[in-house]
Design a protein around this motif. Structure first.
Motif, PDB file in Angstrom:
ATOM      1  N   ARG A  95     -29.617  36.884 -30.959  1.00 48.76           N
ATOM      2  CA  ARG A  95     -30.225  36.918 -32.297  1.00 48.76           C
ATOM      3  C   ARG A  95     -29.329  36.233 -33.329  1.00 48.76           C
ATOM      4  O   ARG A  95     -29.813  35.741 -34.341  1.00 48.76           O
ATOM      5  CB  ARG A  95     -30.497  38.368 -32.707  1.00 48.76           C
ATOM      6  CG  ARG A  95     -31.722  38.920 -31.995  1.00 48.76           C
ATOM      7  CD  ARG A  95     -32.005  40.370 -32.333  1.00 48.76           C
ATOM      8  NE  ARG A  95     -33.378  40.725 -31.952  1.00 48.76           N
ATOM      9  CZ  ARG A  95     -33.820  41.981 -31.846  1.00 48.76           C
ATOM     10  NH1 ARG A  95     -33.017  42.997 -32.084  1.00 48.76           N
ATOM     11  NH2 ARG A  95     -35.073  42.204 -31.504  1.00 48.76           N
ATOM     12  N   THR A  98     -27.886  30.478 -33.172  1.00 44.24           N
ATOM     13  CA  THR A  98     -29.054  29.598 -33.193  1.00 44.24           C
ATOM     14  C   THR A  98     -29.051  28.635 -32.008  1.00 44.24           C
ATOM     15  O   THR A  98     -30.094  28.098 -31.649  1.00 44.24           O
ATOM     16  CB  THR A  98     -29.113  28.785 -34.506  1.00 44.24           C
ATOM     17  OG1 THR A  98     -27.868  28.085 -34.653  1.00 44.24           O
ATOM     18  CG2 THR A  98     -29.335  29.704 -35.698  1.00 44.24           C
ATOM     19  N   ASN A 101     -31.090  30.938 -29.741  1.00 43.68           N
ATOM     20  CA  ASN A 101     -32.459  31.359 -30.105  1.00 43.68           C
ATOM     21  C   ASN A 101     -33.335  30.242 -30.665  1.00 43.68           C
ATOM     22  O   ASN A 101     -34.550  30.404 -30.777  1.00 43.68           O
ATOM     23  CB  ASN A 101     -32.411  32.545 -31.080  1.00 43.68           C
ATOM     24  CG  ASN A 101     -31.777  32.179 -32.414  1.00 43.68           C
ATOM     25  OD1 ASN A 101     -32.062  31.136 -33.004  1.00 43.68           O
ATOM     26  ND2 ASN A 101     -30.908  33.058 -32.912  1.00 43.68           N
ATOM     27  N   SER A 104     -36.248  30.929 -33.153  1.00 40.70           N
ATOM     28  CA  SER A 104     -37.347  31.860 -32.890  1.00 40.70           C
ATOM     29  C   SER A 104     -36.766  33.264 -32.737  1.00 40.70           C
ATOM     30  O   SER A 104     -35.665  33.447 -32.216  1.00 40.70           O
ATOM     31  CB  SER A 104     -38.101  31.455 -31.630  1.00 40.70           C
ATOM     32  OG  SER A 104     -37.242  31.432 -30.525  1.00 40.70           O
ATOM     33  N   GLY A 105     -37.495  34.246 -33.211  1.00 46.36           N
ATOM     34  CA  GLY A 105     -37.040  35.628 -33.114  1.00 46.36           C
ATOM     35  C   GLY A 105     -36.909  36.041 -31.659  1.00 46.36           C
ATOM     36  O   GLY A 105     -37.740  35.681 -30.838  1.00 46.36           O
ATOM     37  N   LYS A 107     -37.259  38.742 -28.996  1.00 48.61           N
ATOM     38  CA  LYS A 107     -37.862  40.058 -28.775  1.00 48.61           C
ATOM     39  C   LYS A 107     -37.027  40.872 -27.802  1.00 48.61           C
ATOM     40  O   LYS A 107     -36.274  40.318 -27.007  1.00 48.61           O
ATOM     41  CB  LYS A 107     -39.272  39.882 -28.204  1.00 48.61           C
ATOM     42  CG  LYS A 107     -40.269  39.264 -29.163  1.00 48.61           C
ATOM     43  CD  LYS A 107     -41.626  39.134 -28.476  1.00 48.61           C
ATOM     44  CE  LYS A 107     -42.670  38.554 -29.419  1.00 48.61           C
ATOM     45  NZ  LYS A 107     -43.938  38.309 -28.714  1.00 48.61           N
ATOM     46  N   THR A 178     -36.710  25.316 -27.198  1.00 49.23           N
ATOM     47  CA  THR A 178     -37.891  26.008 -27.721  1.00 49.23           C
ATOM     48  C   THR A 178     -38.942  26.297 -26.649  1.00 49.23           C
ATOM     49  O   THR A 178     -39.866  27.068 -26.889  1.00 49.23           O
ATOM     50  CB  THR A 178     -38.562  25.143 -28.813  1.00 49.23           C
ATOM     51  OG1 THR A 178     -38.904  23.876 -28.227  1.00 49.23           O
ATOM     52  CG2 THR A 178     -37.628  24.934 -29.991  1.00 49.23           C
ATOM     53  N   ASP A 180     -40.897  27.590 -23.198  1.00 48.16           N
ATOM     54  CA  ASP A 180     -41.009  28.902 -22.552  1.00 48.16           C
ATOM     55  C   ASP A 180     -39.863  29.116 -21.556  1.00 48.16           C
ATOM     56  O   ASP A 180     -39.357  28.165 -20.950  1.00 48.16           O
ATOM     57  CB  ASP A 180     -42.355  28.959 -21.819  1.00 48.16           C
ATOM     58  CG  ASP A 180     -42.666  30.351 -21.337  1.00 48.16           C
ATOM     59  OD1 ASP A 180     -43.111  31.164 -22.153  1.00 48.16           O
ATOM     60  OD2 ASP A 180     -42.432  30.625 -20.142  1.00 48.16           O
TER      61      ASP A 180
END
Ligand code: MN
Length: 285
Positions: A95, A98, A101, A104-105, A107, A178, A180
């Protein structure tokens, strides 16, 4: 028992620093034809092949482990299941950083569940990792890997460990970006399993194992499986709620803090309490 696969698809038993070649034990496996059954044939018939490996061991030729090329101990898993952000300190770093992540947040595992990696990404320690996307950060993630031994669907947490054949270690290699997870973690050679499988009877509690990953001699990741957010029984329950787990399926349980980049030429050294240690070279092609 500790079994491995090495060189040209040979089957081995590990005894200390030596490997006993018990390849002929695989002769008892049934001849199968298309369409192949789900699951890894070796794990699906593990009780019988185990007995045969033990029978052959006494007269089997030996080699020093350091002289063989270690392949993935599981040849044909139906699925490679993987747990995202399953250590709190890795969630915290994901988190914050950068470079991990990409804006993007991130989860929690409770929110996003588990994901799948392509089985074609699977290699053994002796084959090494190819890191040839030079414009992208490629990270190591050392993880406890669970090998499923008994088929099951909607397995309860109480029953889960009865479905485990054994444990090994896994590297869930990852390109940051970014896309999947299933894309970024499924490049050829991006799942390393090995050096061997330790059967569950030799490792009754995988819930408190120290482990460490070094790169070029420098410690990068160091933790203990007691810090898993979802433990092994819970991961089996979550995965099998969606799909049947077959013998030979792999569950990568997630990585702790300390994920960091590797580049061609790096040498990773992975160690797990109760399993062993191995080296994995990073290559450019
Ligand atoms: Mn991972």
């Amino acid at each position: 028992m500790r079994f491995c696969r090495f060189d040209d698809n040979r089957l081995g038993l590990i005894e200390g620093d030596t490997v006993r070649d018990v390849t002929d034990a695989a002769d008892i496996l049934p001849d199968v034809r298309w369409p192949l059954p789900h699951g890894d044939l070796f794990l699906a018939h593990f009780d019988a092949v185990r007995t045969e490996m033990e029978r052959l061991a006494a007269n089997a030729p030996t080699r020093p482990v350091k002289d063989v090329k270690l392949l993935s101990p599981i040849a044909n898993p139906d699925k490679i299941v993987a747990a995202p952000v399953n250590y709190q300190l890795h969630l915290d770093e994901a988190r914050t950083d950068t470079g991990i992540n990409f804006g993007s947040g991130v989860k929690t595992i409770a929110e996003c569940g588990v994901f799948l990696k392509a089985t074609s990404s699977l290699v053994g320690p002796g084959e090494g990792v190819v890191a040839d996307w030079s414009d992208r950060r490629i990270d190591h993630e050392l993880e406890l890997a669970v090998v499923i031994g008994r088929k099951g669907f909607r397995i309860s947490e109480d029953d889960a460990l009865g479905h485990v054949a054994g444990y090994t270690m896994g590297l869930d290699m990852t390109i940051r970006g970014t896309e999947d997870r299933s894309y970024r973690k499924s490049l050829d050679t991006f799942t390393v399993l090995g050096p061997w499988v330790v059967t569950a009877d030799e490792l009754p509690d995988a819930g408190a194992l120290d482990f460490e990953l070094k790169v070029n001699g420098e410690t990068r990741q160091k933790s203990n499986t007691r810090h898993l957010v979802f433990d092994v029984p819970k991961l089996i329950a979550v995965a099998s709620k969606a799909y049947t787990l077959h013998p030979g399926d792999i569950i990568l349980t997630g990585t702790p803090e300390g994920v960091a980049p590797v580049v061609p030429g790096d040498l990773m050294h992975a160690w797990f309490e109760g399993i062993g240690e191995t080296e994995i070279r990073v290559r450019g092609a």
